[in-house]
Design an enzyme around this catalytic site. Structure first.
Site, PDB file in Angstrom:
ATOM      1  N   HIS A 162      31.762  13.194   0.365  1.00 37.21           N
ATOM      2  CA  HIS A 162      32.506  13.785   1.027  1.00 37.21           C
ATOM      3  C   HIS A 162      33.833  14.368  -0.256  1.00 37.21           C
ATOM      4  O   HIS A 162      33.738  13.087  -0.907  1.00 37.21           O
ATOM      5  CB  HIS A 162      33.507  14.316   1.993  1.00 37.21           C
ATOM      6  CG  HIS A 162      34.421  13.359   2.154  1.00 37.21           C
ATOM      7  ND1 HIS A 162      34.412  13.153   3.578  1.00 37.21           N
ATOM      8  CD2 HIS A 162      34.842  12.633   1.207  1.00 37.21           C
ATOM      9  CE1 HIS A 162      35.779  12.272   3.523  1.00 37.21           C
ATOM     10  NE2 HIS A 162      36.005  11.170   3.081  1.00 37.21           N
ATOM     11  N   GLU A 174      32.643  17.017   4.777  1.00 41.28           N
ATOM     12  CA  GLU A 174      31.417  16.758   4.937  1.00 41.28           C
ATOM     13  C   GLU A 174      30.232  17.799   4.338  1.00 41.28           C
ATOM     14  O   GLU A 174      30.003  18.308   4.912  1.00 41.28           O
ATOM     15  CB  GLU A 174      31.638  16.272   6.715  1.00 41.28           C
ATOM     16  CG  GLU A 174      33.142  16.016   6.978  1.00 41.28           C
ATOM     17  CD  GLU A 174      33.443  15.118   6.668  1.00 41.28           C
ATOM     18  OE1 GLU A 174      33.567  13.446   5.452  1.00 41.28           O
ATOM     19  OE2 GLU A 174      34.631  14.077   7.084  1.00 41.28           O
ATOM     20  N   ASP A 202      43.703  18.109   1.085  1.00 41.72           N
ATOM     21  CA  ASP A 202      44.127  17.977   2.888  1.00 41.72           C
ATOM     22  C   ASP A 202      44.810  17.991   3.921  1.00 41.72           C
ATOM     23  O   ASP A 202      45.750  17.410   3.183  1.00 41.72           O
ATOM     24  CB  ASP A 202      42.436  17.719   2.986  1.00 41.72           C
ATOM     25  CG  ASP A 202      42.245  16.679   2.621  1.00 41.72           C
ATOM     26  OD1 ASP A 202      43.393  15.856   1.589  1.00 41.72           O
ATOM     27  OD2 ASP A 202      40.963  16.234   2.031  1.00 41.72           O
ATOM     28  N   ASN A 240      30.214   9.094   2.430  1.00 40.32           N
ATOM     29  CA  ASN A 240      29.275  10.309   2.861  1.00 40.32           C
ATOM     30  C   ASN A 240      28.899  11.320   1.501  1.00 40.32           C
ATOM     31  O   ASN A 240      28.782  12.242   1.855  1.00 40.32           O
ATOM     32  CB  ASN A 240      28.993  11.019   4.468  1.00 40.32           C
ATOM     33  CG  ASN A 240      31.267  11.713   4.127  1.00 40.32           C
ATOM     34  OD1 ASN A 240      31.541  11.710   3.082  1.00 40.32           O
ATOM     35  ND2 ASN A 240      30.951  11.650   5.976  1.00 40.32           N
TER      36      ASN A 240
END
Ligand code: F6R
Length: 242
Positions: free
Chosen positions: A138, A143, A67, A136
């Site tokens: 991810h 997400e 990313d 979280n």
């Protein structure tokens, strides 16, 4: 899914580096998927050391990073391009033309996602994908959501991710709100996957990834469906596992 619990963050990096080095020894022209962030730093340090000491050869290796922040060019010290140069690429003998990171400055993000996917396919797909995990759950910047996103795409970062990543910036307002990330399908298509996590703050996400329901609300849980995943943890990140 195999889970390896190590004594420390350094040990986690060492075990991950052994897998990456083994992959390159077996297939010198391997295609690696790589992650940024604090988690893989000990692995990169070890790989650089193996390159320097016994000449692990990256000259035929190709890499694809997961990313990049949207709006950040390669010269921006907060960009993932810059991070990878500083922590890994400038210390090894990889050819610059074999390094690939999504272009955060692309005018057309959809076209950039398509270009990135085509490039991965043209290189024969990813042999070994290294992942970190967000608090979280991810992976990449996929997400929690109501569905699994498939291929490289634009993402809006969660508030939790923005807060987590603000430790790399002067303040939270400087953290970009958008990124371009490989999708879940891109990650799942990799031949082998290594997921790394360290620290108590990752224990809940690791539990969800390894033991929880497979759900897009915990994106890393999809890895339970992959045929070859090694999860390498330090003790703190493993503390909620049965
Ligand atoms: C980074 C990436 C993210 C990170 C995750 C953990 O390229 O894709 O999924 O792996 O946010 O970040 P750290 O390692 O900084 O805790």
């Amino acid at each position: 899914m195999r889970v390896l619990i190590t004594d420390s963050y350094d040990q986690m990096g060492l075990e991950a580096a052994k897998i990456v080095a083994g992959q390159i020894y077996l297939k010198p022209n391997s295609v690696l998927g790589l992650a940024t962030g604090s988690t893989p730093l000990s692995m990169y340090e070890r790989l650089v050391a193996v390159h320097r000491t016994v000449g692990l050869d990256f000259s035929e290796v190709t890499t694809f990073n997961l990313d990049e922040y949207i709006g950040m060019g390669p010269d921006n010290p907060q960009s993932y391009h810059y991070f990878m140069q500083e922590h890994f690429f400038k210390h090894i003998n990889i050819k610059p033309e074999n390094v690939h990171i999504p272009n955060g400055m692309a005018q057309d993000v959809i076209a950039e996602g398509e270009r990135y996917e085509q490039l991965i396919a043209a290189k024969g797909g990813i042999d070994l994908q290294v992942l970190g995990i967000g608090q979280n759950a991810h992976i990449g910047f996929n997400e929690p959501d109501v569905k699994f996103a498939a291929t490289t795409h634009k993402v809006e970062l969660d508030e939790e991710t923005i807060l987590d990543n603000s430790r790399f910036f002067n303040n939270v307002d400087e953290v970009p709100r958008y990124a371009i990330s490989m999708g879940i399908k891109t990650i799942m298509m990799a031949e082998h996957v290594v997921l790394l996590a360290n620290g108590k703050n990752k224990a809940r996400a690791v539990y969800k990834a390894v033991c929880g329901d497979v759900t897009p609300e915990a994106p890393a849980s999809i890895l339970q469906l992959h045929r070859d995943v090694v999860v390498i943890l330090d003790k703190e990140a493993a503390e909620l596992l049965p």
